[in-house]
Design an enzyme around this catalytic site. Sequence first.
Site, PDB file in Angstrom:
ATOM      1  N   ARG A  73       0.749  -1.056  -0.099  1.00  0.00           N
ATOM      2  CA  ARG A  73      -0.044  -0.038   0.077  1.00  0.00           C
ATOM      3  C   ARG A  73       1.009   1.365  -0.048  1.00  0.00           C
ATOM      4  O   ARG A  73       1.817   1.437   0.907  1.00  0.00           O
ATOM      5  CB  ARG A  73      -0.960   0.164   1.315  1.00  0.00           C
ATOM      6  N   ARG A 142      -1.178   6.716   9.169  1.00  0.00           N
ATOM      7  CA  ARG A 142      -1.434   6.245   8.034  1.00  0.00           C
ATOM      8  C   ARG A 142      -1.493   7.386   6.889  1.00  0.00           C
ATOM      9  O   ARG A 142      -1.529   8.619   7.212  1.00  0.00           O
ATOM     10  CB  ARG A 142      -2.625   5.323   7.752  1.00  0.00           C
ATOM     11  N   LYS A 204      -2.938   1.556  14.801  1.00  0.00           N
ATOM     12  CA  LYS A 204      -3.016   2.312  13.711  1.00  0.00           C
ATOM     13  C   LYS A 204      -3.614   3.689  14.091  1.00  0.00           C
ATOM     14  O   LYS A 204      -4.429   3.973  14.985  1.00  0.00           O
ATOM     15  CB  LYS A 204      -3.673   1.780  12.585  1.00  0.00           C
ATOM     16  N   LYS A 206      -5.188   7.432  11.973  1.00  0.00           N
ATOM     17  CA  LYS A 206      -5.708   7.739  10.751  1.00  0.00           C
ATOM     18  C   LYS A 206      -6.147   9.324  10.605  1.00  0.00           C
ATOM     19  O   LYS A 206      -6.841   9.761  11.775  1.00  0.00           O
ATOM     20  CB  LYS A 206      -6.930   6.751  10.114  1.00  0.00           C
ATOM     21  N   CYS A 424     -15.260  -3.270   0.351  1.00  0.00           N
ATOM     22  CA  CYS A 424     -13.788  -3.513   0.734  1.00  0.00           C
ATOM     23  C   CYS A 424     -13.414  -4.640  -0.144  1.00  0.00           C
ATOM     24  O   CYS A 424     -13.808  -5.343  -1.152  1.00  0.00           O
ATOM     25  CB  CYS A 424     -13.806  -3.956   2.028  1.00  0.00           C
ATOM     26  N   CYS A 430      -7.696 -11.072   1.550  1.00  0.00           N
ATOM     27  CA  CYS A 430      -7.760 -10.333   2.768  1.00  0.00           C
ATOM     28  C   CYS A 430      -7.884 -11.440   4.010  1.00  0.00           C
ATOM     29  O   CYS A 430      -9.027 -12.143   3.698  1.00  0.00           O
ATOM     30  CB  CYS A 430      -9.062  -9.559   2.952  1.00  0.00           C
ATOM     31  N   CYS A 469     -16.002  -8.164   6.686  1.00  0.00           N
ATOM     32  CA  CYS A 469     -16.078  -8.339   8.172  1.00  0.00           C
ATOM     33  C   CYS A 469     -16.256  -7.355   8.742  1.00  0.00           C
ATOM     34  O   CYS A 469     -16.165  -6.189   8.487  1.00  0.00           O
ATOM     35  CB  CYS A 469     -14.622  -9.058   8.380  1.00  0.00           C
ATOM     36  N   CYS A 473     -13.601  -1.695   6.692  1.00  0.00           N
ATOM     37  CA  CYS A 473     -12.731  -0.915   5.849  1.00  0.00           C
ATOM     38  C   CYS A 473     -13.503   0.019   4.975  1.00  0.00           C
ATOM     39  O   CYS A 473     -12.836   0.870   4.030  1.00  0.00           O
ATOM     40  CB  CYS A 473     -11.723  -1.982   4.910  1.00  0.00           C
TER      41      CYS A 473
END
Length: 562
Positions: A73, A142, A204, A206, A424, A430, A469, A473
């Site tokens: 990514r 990110r 993470k 964001k 997603c 994934c 899930c 995302c």
Amino acid sequence: MDTKVNQNEIIKANSRYLRGTLEESIADAATGALSADDAQISKFHGFYEQDDRDLRLQRQEQFLEPYYSFMLRARLPGGVCTPEQWLTIDSVCRELSNGSIRLTTRQTFQYHGILKKNLKPLIQRINQVMIDSIGGCGDVNRNVICNSNPECSSLHAEVYRWAKRISEHLLPETRAYHEIWLDGKQLAGDESEPLYGKTYLPRKFKTAVAIPPYNDVDVYTNDLGFVAIADDGRLQGFNVLAGGGMGTTHDDPSTYPRLADVLGFIKPEQTLAVAEAVITTQRDFGDRISRRHARLKYTIERMGPDAFIKEVEKRAEMRFEEPHPVSFISQGDRYGWAGNADGKSHLTLYIENGRVENRPDAEQLNGLYKIAQIHKGDFRITPNQNLIVASVPDGMKQEIEGIARHHGLLYEGGSPTRLASIACVAMPTCPQAMAEAERYFPDLLQKVDRLADYHGIRENAIVMRMTGCPNGCARPFVAEIGLVGKGPGRYNLLLGGDGSGLRLNRLYRKNLNEAELLNTLDGLFQQYAAKRNPDERFGDYVIRSGLVRPVIYPKEDYHGTD
Ligand code: SRM
Ligand code: SF4
């Protein structure tokens, strides 16, 4: 180190500022995988170890190790890249990955299917056009996302510059990335991470920058948000938001999606100090024992918003002013041509679920390659997984539009709901996917469109989002209709977003298969068609009619259906 902390903390602390044993792992030709610890450290360098889940069983039966490959990514603040960069992004995808480019919900691109031996050449190739993947993933800030509508002209340019500055400012300082992938100069030993420290963030992080009235970045779902406040087209400052996040775990009430709190207004020159203060507060107060509860949203819940604000003010040596009033009107993209006052035009293309590839019916990769060869402006990836060909002079419009049409990059005749919807990645790459998303959503949407036609509501755009899930995302918890994978072919149905990303939806039905889902939507669409107020959105109707209760305080009131 405290032995109670989770294993990732120990891996980070021992990694010599994110070096781990990545070089040895890459050199080990006996396996397509990395060592377990390096598979964690690799995320900070922007890539994830994956295996093709479609092939798992077959390989197991043949006593072969899983078919390992990597997803990488890139970091691309605000989603902006030049045509020259796009040409490289394109050629790298054809030569070193699975032949597709995946535009993401955070305005960057991913490659899938990269073999271990190709990681270094790939990183070097994108580096030649000044693109890196530092902090693409991992427990750091990110890719910083930013409103992608260039017709906001000078304000957009100024705000985009802030998004870029925030991204640069919050980068880790370690030279590990350069050393391992690029120039090979060994520097470990003299290094430090003044912002992050040796163990980086607990999780993470964001950041998004929004320009009202467009909330294409879903700013309230980010750990840190900046809402641009303008007067007469000039940036006055930002309302700062903190503590948004989507990720949940099915049936675990200690996890929940959360919209960010508004901390207050700041002047532009306070931006970096405030961003830094929010980050260091999360660094020092975030949960390092349970990764499930380590995001900033849980830190703020534990501290309480007032204490959190005080801590940020203390660290940034400032006081927040009263937030300015703002209003948002949409969270989707506007397609086709839009113009600037400066005579340049911007063409928003429709890239279904962000997957750019050459399909028999639409050679999108080839089309974008041709556009990049003649285009003189730039490209902007949107947080809805689309692509804008930006700053096209009048004389080039016809040619670019012709190429786009010929290569299936304009979705003409698409239903407003399809154009407002995203999914997603999910299967087959994934590892977290419980159900399909990107590969299945287009077919499902066709059936949903037929229902909407039948009930005469086709022209009403409904923001529908599907994920494989509950990690969220595609930000399904702020959709008018959210579909969240529960198991193969089964989805939870959530209802009640407001179409602008300002309201969480709520679980309406659990674990539905396709027939049950369509049956439920049929009934809902029928009611909506009969009882809606003029111009009332679907998400607003389900709340007004009492079909679902609005979520006021998700911590106490999220799980379980009405
Ligand atoms: Fe995500 C993990 C894909 C945006 C919440 N996400 C993953 C992984 C890496 C799976 C994994 O853990 O190994 C997925 C890789 C799939 C693949 O094969 O490519 C993945 N996430 C994506 C992308 C590509 C979805 C897309 O279709 O566009 C998006 C890439 C964004 C980017 O360019 O940086 C993507 N992920 C998001 C968003 C949306 C956003 O940030 O605006 C969210 C919800 C917001 C949030 O973070 O709260 C999101 N992803 C997660 C989570 C849950 C985090 C949590 O707080 O619980 C995970 C799992 C985790 O971190 O443990 C995850
Ligand atoms: Fe994978 Fe789940 Fe994210 Fe979809 S929502 S990409 S299934 S982690």
